[in-house]
Design a protein around this motif. Sequence first.
Motif, PDB file in Angstrom:
ATOM      1  N   SER A 117       0.841  -1.204   0.000  1.00  0.00           N
ATOM      2  CA  SER A 117       0.000   0.000   0.000  1.00  0.00           C
ATOM      3  C   SER A 117       0.874   1.251   0.000  1.00  0.00           C
ATOM      4  O   SER A 117       0.557   2.235  -0.663  1.00  0.00           O
ATOM      5  CB  SER A 117      -0.964  -0.003   1.179  1.00  0.00           C
ATOM      6  N   THR A 118       1.987   1.213   0.713  1.00  0.00           N
ATOM      7  CA  THR A 118       2.928   2.342   0.726  1.00  0.00           C
ATOM      8  C   THR A 118       3.524   2.546  -0.659  1.00  0.00           C
ATOM      9  O   THR A 118       3.616   3.675  -1.152  1.00  0.00           O
ATOM     10  CB  THR A 118       4.047   2.095   1.750  1.00  0.00           C
ATOM     11  N   LEU A 119       3.940   1.459  -1.288  1.00  0.00           N
ATOM     12  CA  LEU A 119       4.518   1.556  -2.632  1.00  0.00           C
ATOM     13  C   LEU A 119       3.484   2.067  -3.630  1.00  0.00           C
ATOM     14  O   LEU A 119       3.799   2.896  -4.493  1.00  0.00           O
ATOM     15  CB  LEU A 119       5.077   0.205  -3.074  1.00  0.00           C
ATOM     16  N   GLN A 120       2.252   1.588  -3.511  1.00  0.00           N
ATOM     17  CA  GLN A 120       1.189   2.050  -4.417  1.00  0.00           C
ATOM     18  C   GLN A 120       0.937   3.537  -4.227  1.00  0.00           C
ATOM     19  O   GLN A 120       0.760   4.271  -5.205  1.00  0.00           O
ATOM     20  CB  GLN A 120      -0.103   1.270  -4.186  1.00  0.00           C
TER      21      GLN A 120
ATOM     22  N   THR B  99      13.630   1.916  -4.248  1.00  0.00           N
ATOM     23  CA  THR B  99      14.936   1.278  -4.087  1.00  0.00           C
ATOM     24  C   THR B  99      14.910  -0.063  -4.805  1.00  0.00           C
ATOM     25  O   THR B  99      13.851  -0.531  -5.247  1.00  0.00           O
ATOM     26  CB  THR B  99      15.249   1.051  -2.598  1.00  0.00           C
ATOM     27  N   ASP B 100      16.058  -0.704  -4.892  1.00  0.00           N
ATOM     28  CA  ASP B 100      16.103  -2.046  -5.489  1.00  0.00           C
ATOM     29  C   ASP B 100      15.208  -3.008  -4.710  1.00  0.00           C
ATOM     30  O   ASP B 100      14.492  -3.813  -5.298  1.00  0.00           O
ATOM     31  CB  ASP B 100      17.538  -2.577  -5.511  1.00  0.00           C
ATOM     32  N   LEU B 101      15.236  -2.921  -3.386  1.00  0.00           N
ATOM     33  CA  LEU B 101      14.408  -3.791  -2.557  1.00  0.00           C
ATOM     34  C   LEU B 101      12.924  -3.494  -2.767  1.00  0.00           C
ATOM     35  O   LEU B 101      12.105  -4.420  -2.850  1.00  0.00           O
ATOM     36  CB  LEU B 101      14.788  -3.627  -1.084  1.00  0.00           C
ATOM     37  N   ASP B 102      12.565  -2.213  -2.896  1.00  0.00           N
ATOM     38  CA  ASP B 102      11.179  -1.852  -3.197  1.00  0.00           C
ATOM     39  C   ASP B 102      10.733  -2.485  -4.515  1.00  0.00           C
ATOM     40  O   ASP B 102       9.624  -3.007  -4.621  1.00  0.00           O
ATOM     41  CB  ASP B 102      11.011  -0.331  -3.315  1.00  0.00           C
ATOM     42  N   MET B 103      11.594  -2.436  -5.522  1.00  0.00           N
ATOM     43  CA  MET B 103      11.248  -3.005  -6.832  1.00  0.00           C
ATOM     44  C   MET B 103      11.048  -4.510  -6.756  1.00  0.00           C
ATOM     45  O   MET B 103      10.134  -5.051  -7.374  1.00  0.00           O
ATOM     46  CB  MET B 103      12.321  -2.668  -7.873  1.00  0.00           C
ATOM     47  N   MET B 104      11.894  -5.187  -5.993  1.00  0.00           N
ATOM     48  CA  MET B 104      11.739  -6.634  -5.861  1.00  0.00           C
ATOM     49  C   MET B 104      10.428  -6.970  -5.159  1.00  0.00           C
ATOM     50  O   MET B 104       9.717  -7.896  -5.561  1.00  0.00           O
ATOM     51  CB  MET B 104      12.925  -7.240  -5.115  1.00  0.00           C
ATOM     52  N   LYS B 105      10.086  -6.215  -4.123  1.00  0.00           N
ATOM     53  CA  LYS B 105       8.824  -6.462  -3.420  1.00  0.00           C
ATOM     54  C   LYS B 105       7.635  -6.182  -4.325  1.00  0.00           C
ATOM     55  O   LYS B 105       6.655  -6.919  -4.330  1.00  0.00           O
ATOM     56  CB  LYS B 105       8.748  -5.617  -2.148  1.00  0.00           C
TER      57      LYS B 105
END
Length: 76
Positions: free
Chosen positions: A12-15, A33-39
């Motif tokens: 929800s935060t990323l959205q 971040t790279d980790l955000d993209m993977m999630k």
Amino acid sequence: MRINLKETEILSTLQNRLDNAEKQGAIAFHDFTDLDMMKWFLYERRHLNQDNDRTEGTITEYKRELTIFVELLLGH
């Protein structure tokens, strides 16, 4: 270094960040971040019908492979 790809509540935060980028006319994912993209790759829902989306087994396998890949990159 161990990476944590288990946090699905971050979606929800990323959205919200994607929505804000769109409202501001910025490039989507510009502040991920790279980790955000993977999630996002692992957990975002692509279909309204959940039967057509990734299974938990597929997500688990992707998560395992991404973790191994990133750990190897960081180790070398």
